[in-house]
Design a protein around this motif. Sequence first.
Motif, PDB file in Angstrom:
ATOM      1  N   LEU A 251       0.856  -1.307  -0.046  1.00 40.94           N
ATOM      2  CA  LEU A 251       0.047  -0.086   0.016  1.00 40.94           C
ATOM      3  C   LEU A 251       0.992   1.193   0.180  1.00 40.94           C
ATOM      4  O   LEU A 251       0.601   2.423  -0.529  1.00 40.94           O
ATOM      5  N   ALA A 252       1.878   1.317   0.720  1.00 35.39           N
ATOM      6  CA  ALA A 252       2.979   2.354   0.830  1.00 35.39           C
ATOM      7  C   ALA A 252       3.453   2.619  -0.204  1.00 35.39           C
ATOM      8  O   ALA A 252       3.910   3.963  -0.722  1.00 35.39           O
ATOM      9  N   ASN A 253       4.101   1.562  -1.238  1.00 34.17           N
ATOM     10  CA  ASN A 253       4.870   1.752  -2.244  1.00 34.17           C
ATOM     11  C   ASN A 253       4.494   1.702  -3.804  1.00 34.17           C
ATOM     12  O   ASN A 253       5.189   1.582  -4.478  1.00 34.17           O
ATOM     13  N   SER A 254       3.160   0.911  -3.750  1.00 32.82           N
ATOM     14  CA  SER A 254       2.696   0.619  -5.113  1.00 32.82           C
ATOM     15  C   SER A 254       1.765   1.337  -5.851  1.00 32.82           C
ATOM     16  O   SER A 254       1.275   2.507  -4.919  1.00 32.82           O
ATOM     17  N   ASN A 271      -3.814  -7.978  10.593  1.00 32.40           N
ATOM     18  CA  ASN A 271      -3.177  -7.139  11.473  1.00 32.40           C
ATOM     19  C   ASN A 271      -3.640  -5.693  11.077  1.00 32.40           C
ATOM     20  O   ASN A 271      -2.929  -5.139  10.159  1.00 32.40           O
ATOM     21  N   LEU A 272      -4.760  -5.045  11.442  1.00 34.67           N
ATOM     22  CA  LEU A 272      -5.169  -3.791  10.664  1.00 34.67           C
ATOM     23  C   LEU A 272      -4.443  -2.817  11.207  1.00 34.67           C
ATOM     24  O   LEU A 272      -4.277  -1.537  10.324  1.00 34.67           O
ATOM     25  N   ALA A 273      -3.528  -2.662  12.064  1.00 31.11           N
ATOM     26  CA  ALA A 273      -2.609  -1.673  12.182  1.00 31.11           C
ATOM     27  C   ALA A 273      -1.539  -1.590  11.046  1.00 31.11           C
ATOM     28  O   ALA A 273      -1.290  -0.526  10.636  1.00 31.11           O
ATOM     29  N   ASN A 274      -1.215  -2.814  10.661  1.00 32.12           N
ATOM     30  CA  ASN A 274      -0.614  -2.617   9.321  1.00 32.12           C
ATOM     31  C   ASN A 274      -1.170  -2.004   8.259  1.00 32.12           C
ATOM     32  O   ASN A 274      -0.465  -1.247   7.518  1.00 32.12           O
ATOM     33  N   VAL A 275      -2.381  -2.299   7.992  1.00 30.95           N
ATOM     34  CA  VAL A 275      -3.418  -1.736   7.025  1.00 30.95           C
ATOM     35  C   VAL A 275      -3.303  -0.183   7.162  1.00 30.95           C
ATOM     36  O   VAL A 275      -3.350   0.519   6.211  1.00 30.95           O
ATOM     37  N   ILE A 276      -3.676   0.226   8.245  1.00 31.35           N
ATOM     38  CA  ILE A 276      -3.894   1.563   8.842  1.00 31.35           C
ATOM     39  C   ILE A 276      -2.619   2.399   8.236  1.00 31.35           C
ATOM     40  O   ILE A 276      -2.418   3.499   7.527  1.00 31.35           O
ATOM     41  N   ASN A 277      -1.603   1.654   8.481  1.00 26.93           N
ATOM     42  CA  ASN A 277      -0.130   2.463   8.616  1.00 26.93           C
ATOM     43  C   ASN A 277       0.087   2.372   6.882  1.00 26.93           C
ATOM     44  O   ASN A 277       0.653   3.598   6.494  1.00 26.93           O
ATOM     45  N   GLY A 278      -0.362   1.355   6.070  1.00 31.64           N
ATOM     46  CA  GLY A 278      -0.388   1.328   4.762  1.00 31.64           C
ATOM     47  C   GLY A 278      -1.088   2.313   3.957  1.00 31.64           C
ATOM     48  O   GLY A 278      -0.695   3.193   3.002  1.00 31.64           O
ATOM     49  N   ILE A 279      -2.539   2.633   4.563  1.00 33.93           N
ATOM     50  CA  ILE A 279      -3.160   3.557   3.949  1.00 33.93           C
ATOM     51  C   ILE A 279      -2.607   4.977   4.137  1.00 33.93           C
ATOM     52  O   ILE A 279      -2.767   5.898   3.435  1.00 33.93           O
ATOM     53  N   ALA A 280      -2.239   5.003   5.613  1.00 35.66           N
ATOM     54  CA  ALA A 280      -1.531   6.619   5.687  1.00 35.66           C
ATOM     55  C   ALA A 280      -0.504   7.128   4.911  1.00 35.66           C
ATOM     56  O   ALA A 280      -0.086   8.258   4.628  1.00 35.66           O
ATOM     57  N   GLN A 281       0.437   6.194   4.525  1.00 37.27           N
ATOM     58  CA  GLN A 281       1.468   6.255   3.571  1.00 37.27           C
ATOM     59  C   GLN A 281       1.028   6.191   2.106  1.00 37.27           C
ATOM     60  O   GLN A 281       1.899   6.599   1.129  1.00 37.27           O
ATOM     61  N   THR A 283      -0.311   7.024  -1.431  1.00 38.77           N
ATOM     62  CA  THR A 283      -0.781   8.279  -2.267  1.00 38.77           C
ATOM     63  C   THR A 283      -1.588   7.725  -3.543  1.00 38.77           C
ATOM     64  O   THR A 283      -1.865   8.652  -4.109  1.00 38.77           O
ATOM     65  N   ASN A 284      -1.867   6.572  -3.722  1.00 38.20           N
ATOM     66  CA  ASN A 284      -2.670   6.261  -4.969  1.00 38.20           C
ATOM     67  C   ASN A 284      -3.945   5.486  -4.553  1.00 38.20           C
ATOM     68  O   ASN A 284      -4.982   5.360  -5.297  1.00 38.20           O
ATOM     69  N   LEU A 285      -3.966   4.731  -3.222  1.00 38.83           N
ATOM     70  CA  LEU A 285      -5.205   4.119  -3.061  1.00 38.83           C
ATOM     71  C   LEU A 285      -6.322   4.979  -2.794  1.00 38.83           C
ATOM     72  O   LEU A 285      -6.308   6.073  -2.042  1.00 38.83           O
ATOM     73  N   ASN A 286      -7.526   4.344  -3.435  1.00 39.33           N
ATOM     74  CA  ASN A 286      -8.780   5.398  -3.282  1.00 39.33           C
ATOM     75  C   ASN A 286      -9.834   4.462  -2.877  1.00 39.33           C
ATOM     76  O   ASN A 286     -11.154   4.920  -2.884  1.00 39.33           O
ATOM     77  N   SER A 287      -9.953   3.025  -2.979  1.00 38.44           N
ATOM     78  CA  SER A 287     -10.975   2.133  -2.761  1.00 38.44           C
ATOM     79  C   SER A 287     -10.416   1.142  -1.715  1.00 38.44           C
ATOM     80  O   SER A 287      -9.313   0.334  -1.891  1.00 38.44           O
ATOM     81  N   LEU A 288     -11.175   0.795  -0.638  1.00 38.79           N
ATOM     82  CA  LEU A 288     -10.973  -0.016   0.637  1.00 38.79           C
ATOM     83  C   LEU A 288     -11.928  -0.951   0.741  1.00 38.79           C
ATOM     84  O   LEU A 288     -13.289  -0.426   1.154  1.00 38.79           O
ATOM     85  N   GLN A 307     -10.298  11.444   5.895  1.00 40.49           N
ATOM     86  CA  GLN A 307      -9.465  12.377   5.815  1.00 40.49           C
ATOM     87  C   GLN A 307      -8.761  12.532   4.463  1.00 40.49           C
ATOM     88  O   GLN A 307      -8.254  13.568   4.086  1.00 40.49           O
ATOM     89  N   LYS A 308      -8.484  11.401   3.981  1.00 43.43           N
ATOM     90  CA  LYS A 308      -7.793  11.477   2.738  1.00 43.43           C
ATOM     91  C   LYS A 308      -8.664  11.692   1.592  1.00 43.43           C
ATOM     92  O   LYS A 308      -9.531  11.126   1.338  1.00 43.43           O
ATOM     93  N   GLY A 309      -8.387  12.813   0.832  1.00 41.95           N
ATOM     94  CA  GLY A 309      -9.210  13.259  -0.197  1.00 41.95           C
ATOM     95  C   GLY A 309      -9.217  12.552  -1.515  1.00 41.95           C
ATOM     96  O   GLY A 309     -10.081  12.756  -2.271  1.00 41.95           O
ATOM     97  N   ASN A 310      -8.385  11.526  -1.793  1.00 42.74           N
ATOM     98  CA  ASN A 310      -8.393  10.924  -2.907  1.00 42.74           C
ATOM     99  C   ASN A 310      -9.336   9.594  -2.647  1.00 42.74           C
ATOM    100  O   ASN A 310      -9.596   9.068  -3.813  1.00 42.74           O
ATOM    101  N   PHE A 311      -9.792   9.357  -1.589  1.00 47.75           N
ATOM    102  CA  PHE A 311     -10.621   7.995  -1.268  1.00 47.75           C
ATOM    103  C   PHE A 311     -11.898   8.354  -2.108  1.00 47.75           C
ATOM    104  O   PHE A 311     -12.709   9.175  -1.917  1.00 47.75           O
TER     105      PHE A 311
END
Length: 433
Positions: A251-254, A271-281, A283-288, A307-311
């Motif tokens: 999520l962070a780099n692709s 582990n949703l903590a990993n998912v949350i960190n990936g979403i925070a980082q 710049t492309n993800l817009n659908s979860l 908060q993320k305007g691209n979602f």
Amino acid sequence: EPQDVEEASKMIKTNAKGETSINISKRGVTPQRIQALLSDADIIGNKPSEFCIHLQRQNVGIVDAVIQVLRDFAQREVVWKSFEVVILSHISEILQDSMKRLLYVIHSLQLCEELRIRVPFASYSLRDLDQAFFLHGILENTRLKKLRLRININQCPLVDLRALDSILETKSDLEEVHLQFSGLEHHDFICSSLAANKSLKKVVLLYKEGATEAAVASAVSMLAGHSSLRSLHIASHVFGSSASSAIQELLANSAVEEILLFTISKEPTLNLANVINGIAQSTNLNSLKLGGLEPFDSPEILPLVFQKGNFKIVELDLESIPDTIFDAMRAMDRRRNPLVFKLTNRIMLQHSAKLQQLLEKHPEIRLMPLNMPIDKDFKRLCDSNWFGRYLLDRADVPLALWPSVLGLSGIKHDVIHEMLKGPSLLGRGNLDV
């Protein structure tokens, strides 16, 4: 015969969009009834959608009739969005030969954009096949963009796997692949082929019994560097720390824009903590899309997405979530762009009051249409948010936009009355009249 035409018509359905589908699944289907499909050249309409045939020993004789129908479709330049073959019995020599002829016609005549092969029962083994009949001709089918194989890949002979590897790696116009794994033999071999195909835009991986977190982590890591991949769906019995960490890195780099994570086990290990960190980082993800995560113990994920305007869309296939999530979102500043929520009926019923308050405060929030009866006021609020209420809160709404918005609504809503109050809008200034 008239009765054959009548029975054939039962195999054809047309939806509200005018898309036509054919489903040949009943044991009583005869070659005569299939031929009756040809009696009316307009029976398919101008939007052919899905063609599905269920094959078993009892109806293998209908294949010739189906092939004749398909050849007639080809002459009329009828192209289907998808063609599905469901195998409902053991793979006998006769059934295999019928499948080979049927798929040869599909591919040689370029009849579909998506091919689905489904063997729904694990006991119907593919070990006895002497060639990859379900893959024959795919490389030559330039129209084919999507491939769905809901079969036990681990039971395929090595020659099948080599054919599958060749297709996944070299078919440069393939855009979407769905694969199902039962057991993990040859897993990395297949996933490396997916990673090598740079035309793929969507990959769906379903792990059934026998999956390990190492296998899921390996698949995610291989696909993390894929330059064209935009959508990744993974459903598995197990994720674990290594797969969760790999998902965070992806999520962070692709360039992935959509991800679906579904846990099949009663005790989810994602582990949703990993998912949350990936979403925070990201710049492309817009659908979860999340599913099977019970109990859902990471309520901070929704305010983060908000908060993320691209979602653009969030889908939660969950039984319950804390209602404090909606309070936190309601207290936040409005988004500039719309955000679509898709929730389960249970969540809608549990939190209807909180959801109404959220929709009232945030007209940019849209709930997906519901398949259950809801309060009249709640429905009116849902509809008005879908059809442009958030535009009324802006001071620069051009009047020329109104016809487009109203045209998209398709049906009458109270919001139309509000949008037609021209003087109130004109009074806000900055309007192009």
